[in-house]
Design a protein around this motif. Structure first.
Motif, short mmCIF file in Angstrom:
data_model
loop_
_atom_site.label_atom_id
_atom_site.label_comp_id
_atom_site.label_asym_id
_atom_site.label_seq_id
_atom_site.Cartn_x
_atom_site.Cartn_y
_atom_site.Cartn_z
N ALA A 57 0.83 -1.21 0.00
CA ALA A 57 0.00 0.00 0.00
C ALA A 57 0.87 1.25 0.00
N LEU A 58 1.97 1.23 0.73
CA LEU A 58 2.87 2.38 0.74
C LEU A 58 3.57 2.53 -0.61
N LEU A 59 3.96 1.40 -1.20
CA LEU A 59 4.62 1.44 -2.51
C LEU A 59 3.68 1.96 -3.60
N LEU A 87 13.60 8.73 1.99
CA LEU A 87 13.90 7.87 0.84
C LEU A 87 13.63 8.58 -0.48
N GLY A 88 12.76 9.57 -0.45
CA GLY A 88 12.48 10.34 -1.66
C GLY A 88 11.53 9.69 -2.63
N PHE A 89 10.84 8.61 -2.23
CA PHE A 89 9.93 7.92 -3.14
C PHE A 89 8.53 8.52 -3.11
N MET A 196 12.87 0.03 0.50
CA MET A 196 14.16 0.42 -0.08
C MET A 196 14.66 -0.66 -1.04
N GLU A 197 14.52 -1.91 -0.63
CA GLU A 197 14.97 -3.01 -1.49
C GLU A 197 14.07 -3.15 -2.73
N ALA A 198 12.75 -3.02 -2.52
CA ALA A 198 11.83 -3.17 -3.64
C ALA A 198 12.06 -2.09 -4.70
N ARG A 199 12.34 -0.87 -4.25
CA ARG A 199 12.58 0.23 -5.18
C ARG A 199 14.02 0.28 -5.68
N ARG A 200 14.85 -0.64 -5.17
CA ARG A 200 16.27 -0.69 -5.54
C ARG A 200 16.95 0.66 -5.34
#
Length: 348
Positions: A57-59, A87-89, A196-200
């Motif tokens: 949901a956050l992603l 993280l800046g996403f 962080m890992e999912a967004r690389r």
């Protein structure tokens, strides 16, 4: 509201005049053991399917992500909002539940996500905020230690509830939120790590949002940013007499000489330690020795474009630590020198 008890005992007041109270290691041991058991209870019973749904949901949030909570849960909410924002996403921030009901909910738009943290799942302020946020078009997610049901009205008011299993609080009364907040923090930070890992997320992306402090300096500073150069360099030629170079050795604050040829190719290094060892071994004969005869012709080096933290690691690497590194280019031409003192002065 009921009546609050009146405390009259001087031992309960700050700076009380009673006997000095002490905490011994034997007092702490059972409490840390209890905290470990409570955390193990959480890890063993956490529903990872719920956790994954929360992370997704956050992603997938098309808008901003707001975190909110009351009391200690509010402090955790603020921390999680700041971590996600770093993280800046996505735009992320903390929304005070009280201030939200007095105008700040205007910052919530359709498609935003509102994460509500509550140990009990029954905080009046959050229950009042939930329908208002829903009316604004926000997706609501609750993180509670009360399981969904009659005892957790907040879960019923939200689109998704993540149950954070709580065995008990490490508190003499079982009331102070000293375990529940630890669980909230561990859960939230772990989900952020998964994002962080999912967004690389790359080091450069992370560094762009941390320009100051130890993190920023570690990720941003390069050797060329902190090295000495040009007139600051302690340079000499290999044919120079050792005793003629004492001023150069001591005046530049590097504790060494960089031995170069006419085109500034690095030949070797000569340190104040080399001077002491040569003087001890050669005695008066040192007046007849050149720097080139006694220099180290295989010194550690680094390039100007390397990270400054890499220079520090190289200085501290086996077989023995060094206090400086000559900075050379791909042709072994000297462009600077980086010192341990310079790295420490820069905050690394």
């Amino acid at each position: 509201m009921g009546s609050l008890p009146v405390l009259s005992s001087p031992e309960c007041a700050p700076g009380g005049q009673g006997p000095r109270v002490k905490v011994a290691a034997s007092d702490l041991a059972p409490l840390f053991d209890a905290q470990r058991r409570h955390l193990d209870h959480f890890f063993d019973r956490l529903d990872l399917t719920q956790a994954a749904a929360f992370a997704q949901a956050l992603l997938d949030a098309p808008g901003a992500v707001f975190f909110t909570g009351v009391g200690k849960s509010g402090i955790v909410a603020l921390k999680l909002a700041q971590t996600l924002a770093s993280l800046g996403f996505a735009r992320a921030g903390f929304l005070s539940p009280v201030d939200a009901l007095h105008g700040d909910i205007g910052s919530v738009f359709p498609g935003d996500v509102l994460v509500l943290l509550s140990k009990s799942g029954a905080s009046d302020e959050l229950l009042a905020l939930a329908p208002c946020a829903r009316a604004k078009g926000a997706q609501l997610i609750s993180l509670t230690s009360a399981a969904s049901g009659a005892d957790c009205p907040l879960a019923a008011a939200c689109d998704l509830n993540v149950h954070l299993p709580l065995q008990g609080e490490v508190c003499p009364f079982g009331l102070a939120p000293v375990t529940s907040t630890a669980i909230q923090m561990v859960f939230g930070d772990t989900v952020v790590a998964a994002i962080m890992e999912a967004r690389r997320l790359t080091r450069d992306q992370y560094a762009s949002n941390h320009p100051a402090g130890k993190i920023g300096k570690t990720l941003i500073f390069m050797v060329k940013d902190v090295m000495k150069k040009q007139n600051e360099l302690p340079l000499c030629k290999e044919g120079d007499m050792i005793m003629d170079q004492l001023t150069e050795l001591t005046s530049k604050g590097c504790g060494c000489l960089l031995v170069v040829d006419d085109e500034y190719h690095l030949i070797g290094t000569f340190t104040d330690g080399d001077l002491r060892r040569t003087l001890k071994a050669s005695g008066p004969a040192i007046f007849n020795l050149t720097v080139g005869e006694m220099c180290n012709r295989n010194p550690r080096t680094i390039t100007a474009d390397a990270m400054a933290v890499e220079a520090m690691e190289k200085m501290e690497s086996p077989p023995s630590p060094v206090q400086f590194l000559p900075v050379v280019d791909h042709k072994n031409i000297v462009s600077g020198i980086i010192t341990l003192h310079g790295l420490v002065s820069a905050g690394l």
